[in-house]
Design a protein around this motif. Structure first.
Motif, PDB file in Angstrom:
ATOM      1  N   GLY A  91       0.808  -1.219   0.000  1.00 16.23           N
ATOM      2  CA  GLY A  91       0.000   0.000   0.000  1.00 16.23           C
ATOM      3  C   GLY A  91       0.833   1.257   0.000  1.00 16.23           C
ATOM      4  O   GLY A  91       0.366   2.330   0.374  1.00 16.23           O
ATOM      5  N   VAL A  92       2.091   1.137  -0.430  1.00 17.51           N
ATOM      6  CA  VAL A  92       3.017   2.273  -0.508  1.00 17.51           C
ATOM      7  C   VAL A  92       3.174   2.650  -1.977  1.00 17.51           C
ATOM      8  O   VAL A  92       3.465   1.787  -2.813  1.00 17.51           O
ATOM      9  N   ILE A  93       2.995   3.922  -2.302  1.00 22.89           N
ATOM     10  CA  ILE A  93       3.006   4.372  -3.688  1.00 22.89           C
ATOM     11  C   ILE A  93       4.444   4.574  -4.172  1.00 22.89           C
ATOM     12  O   ILE A  93       5.194   5.334  -3.562  1.00 22.89           O
ATOM     13  N   PRO A  94       4.832   3.941  -5.281  1.00 26.83           N
ATOM     14  CA  PRO A  94       6.184   4.163  -5.822  1.00 26.83           C
ATOM     15  C   PRO A  94       6.247   5.485  -6.590  1.00 26.83           C
ATOM     16  O   PRO A  94       5.334   5.823  -7.348  1.00 26.83           O
ATOM     17  N   GLY A  95       7.340   6.214  -6.390  1.00 20.75           N
ATOM     18  CA  GLY A  95       7.577   7.459  -7.113  1.00 20.75           C
ATOM     19  C   GLY A  95       8.978   7.468  -7.682  1.00 20.75           C
ATOM     20  O   GLY A  95       9.782   6.565  -7.418  1.00 20.75           O
ATOM     21  N   ILE A  96       9.308   8.495  -8.448  1.00 18.78           N
ATOM     22  CA  ILE A  96      10.587   8.534  -9.145  1.00 18.78           C
ATOM     23  C   ILE A  96      11.151   9.952  -9.210  1.00 18.78           C
ATOM     24  O   ILE A  96      10.431  10.899  -9.527  1.00 18.78           O
ATOM     25  N   LYS A  97      12.418  10.107  -8.895  1.00 16.10           N
ATOM     26  CA  LYS A  97      13.126  11.388  -9.081  1.00 16.10           C
ATOM     27  C   LYS A  97      13.439  11.518 -10.568  1.00 16.10           C
ATOM     28  O   LYS A  97      14.058  10.625 -11.163  1.00 16.10           O
ATOM     29  N   VAL A  98      13.022  12.633 -11.178  1.00 14.94           N
ATOM     30  CA  VAL A  98      13.189  12.756 -12.619  1.00 14.94           C
ATOM     31  C   VAL A  98      14.158  13.854 -13.049  1.00 14.94           C
ATOM     32  O   VAL A  98      14.538  13.924 -14.213  1.00 14.94           O
ATOM     33  N   ASP A  99      14.552  14.741 -12.137  1.00 11.25           N
ATOM     34  CA  ASP A  99      15.467  15.805 -12.560  1.00 11.25           C
ATOM     35  C   ASP A  99      16.880  15.263 -12.716  1.00 11.25           C
ATOM     36  O   ASP A  99      17.215  14.187 -12.218  1.00 11.25           O
ATOM     37  N   LYS A 100      17.704  16.019 -13.421  1.00  9.25           N
ATOM     38  CA  LYS A 100      19.088  15.613 -13.685  1.00  9.25           C
ATOM     39  C   LYS A 100      20.097  16.406 -12.858  1.00  9.25           C
ATOM     40  O   LYS A 100      21.290  16.436 -13.171  1.00  9.25           O
ATOM     41  N   GLY A 101      19.607  17.047 -11.802  1.00  6.02           N
ATOM     42  CA  GLY A 101      20.509  17.730 -10.892  1.00  6.02           C
ATOM     43  C   GLY A 101      20.641  19.215 -11.153  1.00  6.02           C
ATOM     44  O   GLY A 101      20.291  19.719 -12.224  1.00  6.02           O
ATOM     45  N   ALA A 102      21.125  19.921 -10.139  1.00  6.42           N
ATOM     46  CA  ALA A 102      21.305  21.377 -10.217  1.00  6.42           C
ATOM     47  C   ALA A 102      22.659  21.693 -10.836  1.00  6.42           C
ATOM     48  O   ALA A 102      23.688  21.163 -10.416  1.00  6.42           O
ATOM     49  N   LYS A 103      22.643  22.579 -11.835  1.00  9.80           N
ATOM     50  CA  LYS A 103      23.860  22.971 -12.553  1.00  9.80           C
ATOM     51  C   LYS A 103      24.012  24.496 -12.478  1.00  9.80           C
ATOM     52  O   LYS A 103      23.037  25.210 -12.230  1.00  9.80           O
ATOM     53  N   PRO A 104      25.236  25.018 -12.696  1.00 10.59           N
ATOM     54  CA  PRO A 104      25.427  26.472 -12.652  1.00 10.59           C
ATOM     55  C   PRO A 104      24.480  27.197 -13.618  1.00 10.59           C
ATOM     56  O   PRO A 104      24.318  26.794 -14.767  1.00 10.59           O
ATOM     57  N   LEU A 105      23.871  28.257 -13.114  1.00  6.23           N
ATOM     58  CA  LEU A 105      22.953  29.058 -13.919  1.00  6.23           C
ATOM     59  C   LEU A 105      23.759  30.075 -14.723  1.00  6.23           C
ATOM     60  O   LEU A 105      24.493  30.886 -14.157  1.00  6.23           O
ATOM     61  N   ALA A 106      23.604  30.043 -16.038  1.00  5.96           N
ATOM     62  CA  ALA A 106      24.371  30.937 -16.918  1.00  5.96           C
ATOM     63  C   ALA A 106      24.121  32.396 -16.566  1.00  5.96           C
ATOM     64  O   ALA A 106      22.983  32.825 -16.406  1.00  5.96           O
ATOM     65  N   GLY A 107      25.202  33.141 -16.386  1.00  9.13           N
ATOM     66  CA  GLY A 107      25.089  34.562 -16.112  1.00  9.13           C
ATOM     67  C   GLY A 107      24.749  34.905 -14.674  1.00  9.13           C
ATOM     68  O   GLY A 107      24.407  36.048 -14.379  1.00  9.13           O
ATOM     69  N   ALA A 108      24.852  33.919 -13.786  1.00  6.34           N
ATOM     70  CA  ALA A 108      24.512  34.159 -12.375  1.00  6.34           C
ATOM     71  C   ALA A 108      25.516  33.425 -11.495  1.00  6.34           C
ATOM     72  O   ALA A 108      25.375  32.225 -11.242  1.00  6.34           O
ATOM     73  N   ALA A 109      26.513  34.139 -11.021  1.00  7.16           N
ATOM     74  CA  ALA A 109      27.560  33.522 -10.204  1.00  7.16           C
ATOM     75  C   ALA A 109      26.985  32.936  -8.925  1.00  7.16           C
ATOM     76  O   ALA A 109      26.164  33.561  -8.254  1.00  7.16           O
ATOM     77  N   ASP A 110      27.411  31.719  -8.608  1.00  4.35           N
ATOM     78  CA  ASP A 110      27.050  31.028  -7.367  1.00  4.35           C
ATOM     79  C   ASP A 110      25.576  30.636  -7.294  1.00  4.35           C
ATOM     80  O   ASP A 110      25.081  30.315  -6.204  1.00  4.35           O
ATOM     81  N   GLU A 111      24.864  30.654  -8.433  1.00  6.89           N
ATOM     82  CA  GLU A 111      23.462  30.237  -8.415  1.00  6.89           C
ATOM     83  C   GLU A 111      23.268  29.043  -9.339  1.00  6.89           C
ATOM     84  O   GLU A 111      24.043  28.813 -10.272  1.00  6.89           O
ATOM     85  N   LEU A 112      22.219  28.288  -9.069  1.00  4.09           N
ATOM     86  CA  LEU A 112      22.003  27.015  -9.749  1.00  4.09           C
ATOM     87  C   LEU A 112      20.624  26.956 -10.391  1.00  4.09           C
ATOM     88  O   LEU A 112      19.682  27.623  -9.932  1.00  4.09           O
ATOM     89  N   VAL A 113      20.511  26.127 -11.432  1.00  7.42           N
ATOM     90  CA  VAL A 113      19.213  25.824 -12.024  1.00  7.42           C
ATOM     91  C   VAL A 113      19.175  24.317 -12.279  1.00  7.42           C
ATOM     92  O   VAL A 113      20.185  23.720 -12.659  1.00  7.42           O
ATOM     93  N   THR A 114      18.024  23.722 -12.048  1.00 12.76           N
ATOM     94  CA  THR A 114      17.902  22.277 -12.216  1.00 12.76           C
ATOM     95  C   THR A 114      17.595  21.939 -13.667  1.00 12.76           C
ATOM     96  O   THR A 114      16.744  22.567 -14.306  1.00 12.76           O
ATOM     97  N   GLU A 115      18.292  20.913 -14.177  1.00 11.47           N
ATOM     98  CA  GLU A 115      18.116  20.488 -15.562  1.00 11.47           C
ATOM     99  C   GLU A 115      17.406  19.137 -15.622  1.00 11.47           C
ATOM    100  O   GLU A 115      17.267  18.453 -14.616  1.00 11.47           O
ATOM    101  N   GLY A 116      16.948  18.776 -16.831  1.00 15.66           N
ATOM    102  CA  GLY A 116      16.318  17.474 -17.010  1.00 15.66           C
ATOM    103  C   GLY A 116      15.009  17.488 -17.783  1.00 15.66           C
ATOM    104  O   GLY A 116      14.343  16.458 -17.883  1.00 15.66           O
ATOM    105  N   LEU A 117      14.638  18.625 -18.350  1.00 15.81           N
ATOM    106  CA  LEU A 117      13.374  18.702 -19.090  1.00 15.81           C
ATOM    107  C   LEU A 117      13.458  18.007 -20.454  1.00 15.81           C
ATOM    108  O   LEU A 117      12.455  17.454 -20.918  1.00 15.81           O
ATOM    109  N   ASP A 118      14.629  18.036 -21.076  1.00 17.31           N
ATOM    110  CA  ASP A 118      14.767  17.395 -22.392  1.00 17.31           C
ATOM    111  C   ASP A 118      14.493  15.901 -22.280  1.00 17.31           C
ATOM    112  O   ASP A 118      15.113  15.196 -21.476  1.00 17.31           O
TER     113      ASP A 118
END
Length: 337
Positions: A91-118
């Motif tokens: 009775g436990v619902i299985p789920g899945i992590k789908v993102d590909k992790g946080a990567k450096p955000l272009a043009g923003a020092a020390d900030e991250l954006v998560t990738e994996g939509l493609d």
């Protein structure tokens, strides 16, 4: 999308007195965990560790769902049962992590954006066939000198909403996880301000991208002092500050909020959730979606081979958090154990 299926699954994920086990550590992340107990990071060891967690007798009383890493979704338990089938049988619902992790955000020092939509639409079909009924995407917001920028917050909010819309198209419930990190020296007031800005942006994007609020679960950070802040807010202050932000920014249509632990101690994560529920009722269910705060004690007790000790530690933490999700936890229960 089937709105009824999405709503029913989302409500089951935040069922009374139950929460979500985040067992979706990537291969790199679990290597750090295994190093702490002197266990080699191999596929058989990862499988054995997850088997120990998922075969804990009675953990399903306090656990509504488990977030799996992609490798784990396609693995089988030591008895040969596919992990999604094993969980579903309890009775436990299985789920899945789908993102590909946080990567450096272009043009923003020390900030991250998560990738994996493609390619996500195609991957979701594969995950659903394997038994996943919900998914998770984690966005990371860092507090620092002059950050987070509006650019970073909105880039991550946009990606979260795109992910959520794709999940719902596949009748998979999205866990929307915007995590404001607690690693800096900021006060609780700064955390509250950044969390407020983040949630405002997230729900603006969710609305704009036609995400069904009744068919999602929010997984936010708690409003808490940064780890390096010399003045740490007490538990009551954390609970009240968190609720204040959530009541401002999270629509009542959302079935539930399953907090991340974000590096808090096991007992702090439990206590904060408990106090918030004691301060209820609230427009949404408040529960947990913990990784380290559910697994740290079990990992140490397991030690690479002692499955019974690992299961005992896992069950205890699951029970404590299940009680906290009802507002029925007390510190004395930890001492008794």
């Amino acid at each position: 999308m089937n709105e009824q299926i999405l709503n029913e699954t989302a409500r089951a994920m935040v069922a009374e007195g139950r929460g979500i086990l985040a067992a979706d550590e990537s291969t790199g992340t679990i290597e750090k965990r295994f190093k702490s107990i002197g266990v080699e990071n191999t596929e058989p060891n990862r499988r054995a560790y997850r088997d120990m967690l998922f075969t804990t007798p009675g953990f399903e009383q306090y656990t509504s769902g488990v977030i799996l890493f992609e490798e784990t979704l396609f693995q089988s338990a030591l008895d040969g049962t596919p992990f999604p089938k094993l969980l579903a049988s309890k009775g436990v619902i299985p789920g899945i992590k789908v993102d590909k992790g946080a990567k450096p955000l272009a043009g923003a020092a020390d900030e991250l954006v998560t990738e994996g939509l493609d390619g996500l639409r195609e991957r979701l079909v594969k995950y659903k066939e394997a038994g996943a009924r919900f998914a998770k995407w984690r966005a990371v917001i860092t507090i620092g000198d002059g950050i987070p920028s509006d650019y970073c917050i909105h880039a991550n909010a946009h990606a979260l909403a795109r992910y959520a819309a794709l999940c719902q198209e596949a009748d998979i419930v999205p866990i929307v996880e915007p995590e404001v990190l607690m690693d800096a020296d900021n006060t609780i007031e700064v955390c509250a301000s950044v969390t407020d800005r983040t949630l405002e942006a997230v729900f603006h994007e969710l609305h704009g991208q036609r995400v069904l609020l009744e068919g999602m679960v929010l997984k936010p950070n708690m409003v808490i002092s940064g780890k390096k802040c010399p003045q740490q807010a007490d538990r009551e202050t954390v609970a009240r500050a968190t609720l204040r932000v959530l009541k401002r920014r999270v629509p009542a249509a959302v079935p539930g909020i399953a907090f991340l632990s974000g590096g808090q101690s096991d007992e702090d994560a439990t206590a904060h959730l408990d106090i918030m529920n004691k301060l209820g009722p609230h427009p949404w269910k408040l529960t947990f979606s913990y990784g380290r705060a559910l697994q740290a004690a079990a990992l140490k007790a397991w030690g690479g081979g002692n499955a019974d000790a690992g299961r005992k530690a896992h069950l205890h933490r699951a029970k404590m958090n299940g009680l906290a999700a009802l507002g029925r936890w007390e510190p004395a229960l930890e001492k008794a154990a």
